[in-house]
Write an enzyme that holds these catalytic residues in place. Sequence first.
Site, PDB file in Angstrom:
ATOM      1  N   LYS A  12       0.815  -1.220   0.000  1.00  9.75           N
ATOM      2  CA  LYS A  12       0.000   0.000   0.000  1.00  9.75           C
ATOM      3  C   LYS A  12       0.857   1.282   0.000  1.00  9.75           C
ATOM      4  O   LYS A  12       2.054   1.228   0.276  1.00  9.75           O
ATOM      5  CB  LYS A  12      -0.932  -0.033   1.213  1.00  9.75           C
ATOM      6  CG  LYS A  12      -1.965  -1.169   1.166  1.00  9.75           C
ATOM      7  CD  LYS A  12      -2.988  -0.997   2.288  1.00  9.75           C
ATOM      8  CE  LYS A  12      -3.999  -2.113   2.292  1.00  9.75           C
ATOM      9  NZ  LYS A  12      -5.059  -1.889   3.300  1.00  9.75           N
ATOM     10  N   ASN A 115      -2.004   0.117   6.852  1.00  9.46           N
ATOM     11  CA  ASN A 115      -1.542  -1.180   7.369  1.00  9.46           C
ATOM     12  C   ASN A 115      -0.637  -1.911   6.377  1.00  9.46           C
ATOM     13  O   ASN A 115      -0.465  -3.122   6.449  1.00  9.46           O
ATOM     14  CB  ASN A 115      -2.720  -2.039   7.841  1.00  9.46           C
ATOM     15  CG  ASN A 115      -3.685  -2.392   6.724  1.00  9.46           C
ATOM     16  OD1 ASN A 115      -3.535  -1.949   5.593  1.00  9.46           O
ATOM     17  ND2 ASN A 115      -4.696  -3.191   7.051  1.00  9.46           N
ATOM     18  N   HIS A 118      -2.219  -5.531   1.630  1.00  6.73           N
ATOM     19  CA  HIS A 118      -3.540  -6.136   1.461  1.00  6.73           C
ATOM     20  C   HIS A 118      -3.343  -7.541   0.918  1.00  6.73           C
ATOM     21  O   HIS A 118      -2.418  -7.773   0.131  1.00  6.73           O
ATOM     22  CB  HIS A 118      -4.395  -5.327   0.465  1.00  6.73           C
ATOM     23  CG  HIS A 118      -5.613  -6.067  -0.018  1.00  6.73           C
ATOM     24  ND1 HIS A 118      -6.806  -6.061   0.678  1.00  6.73           N
ATOM     25  CD2 HIS A 118      -5.813  -6.875  -1.095  1.00  6.73           C
ATOM     26  CE1 HIS A 118      -7.682  -6.818   0.035  1.00  6.73           C
ATOM     27  NE2 HIS A 118      -7.106  -7.326  -1.045  1.00  6.73           N
TER      28      HIS A 118
HETATM   29  P1  CMP Z   1      -7.499  -4.468   3.669  1.00 13.61           P
HETATM   30  O1  CMP Z   1      -7.078  -5.866   4.001  1.00 13.61           O
HETATM   31  O2  CMP Z   1      -6.850  -3.812   2.527  1.00 13.61           O
HETATM   32  O3  CMP Z   1      -9.093  -4.474   3.418  1.00 13.61           O
HETATM   33  C1  CMP Z   1      -9.884  -3.353   3.666  1.00 13.61           C
HETATM   34  C2  CMP Z   1      -9.165  -2.278   4.420  1.00 13.61           C
HETATM   35  O4  CMP Z   1      -9.989  -1.353   5.085  1.00 13.61           O
HETATM   36  C3  CMP Z   1      -8.341  -2.882   5.526  1.00 13.61           C
HETATM   37  O5  CMP Z   1      -7.250  -3.584   4.969  1.00 13.61           O
HETATM   38  C4  CMP Z   1      -8.005  -1.664   6.367  1.00 13.61           C
HETATM   39  O6  CMP Z   1      -6.808  -1.025   5.944  1.00 13.61           O
HETATM   40  C5  CMP Z   1      -9.168  -0.714   6.072  1.00 13.61           C
HETATM   41  N1  CMP Z   1      -9.979  -0.404   7.263  1.00 13.61           N
HETATM   42  C6  CMP Z   1     -10.174   0.821   7.774  1.00 13.61           C
HETATM   43  N2  CMP Z   1     -10.978   0.781   8.849  1.00 13.61           N
HETATM   44  C7  CMP Z   1     -11.303  -0.521   9.031  1.00 13.61           C
HETATM   45  C8  CMP Z   1     -12.102  -1.217   9.995  1.00 13.61           C
HETATM   46  N3  CMP Z   1     -12.732  -0.562  10.988  1.00 13.61           N
HETATM   47  N4  CMP Z   1     -12.204  -2.556   9.877  1.00 13.61           N
HETATM   48  C9  CMP Z   1     -11.580  -3.226   8.851  1.00 13.61           C
HETATM   49  N5  CMP Z   1     -10.808  -2.618   7.911  1.00 13.61           N
HETATM   50  C10 CMP Z   1     -10.666  -1.273   8.004  1.00 13.61           C
END
Ligand code: CMP
Length: 136
Positions: A12, A115, A118
């Site tokens: 990311k 984070n 993905h």
């Molecule tokens: P990702 O695995 O890319 O899938 C969706 C993304 O939404 C997740 O990682 C997080 O970076 C983002 N995100 C932001 N807020 C939340 C939340 N409350 N719960 C889950 N994902 C979140």
Amino acid sequence: MSNTEQTLSIIKPDAVERDLQDEIKEEFKKNGFSIVKEKKIHINKSEAEQFYKVHQTKPFYNDLCAYLSSGPIVVMALEKDNAILDNRQLMGATNPKEANEGTLRKKYGISIDKNSVHGSDSVENAKIEIDFFFKD
Ligand code: CMP
């Protein structure tokens, strides 16, 4: 019995911005993943909205799409036995604060939004997500 799978991985914007892509790619290789497709791209907001459509009803959807389109990302198809589950284990919990020691999100993640990585969550979504970025 072997169960070779491919999963879609994204490094990311927060990780690309900190120039962590080579280090993270090494982690994948060290953990037995082959990088079978790879490209660095900068998607726009509507492409991010399409990619994260499964989250369209979530309160964080708008911020999430703005974030994924905020800078360059590295998208990869990773292949190994049980790639989907193994990648999710290697990444750790969505929220870096809850991720186990040694996982990518623990090591590199900044926040639940930033984070760093993905990964696809199912065989079905892995196919959809790989096609999204690599279908010509
Ligand atoms: P990702 O695995 O890319 O899938 C969706 C993304 O939404 C997740 O990682 C997080 O970076 C983002 N995100 C932001 N807020 C939340 C939340 N409350 N719960 C889950 N994902 C979140």
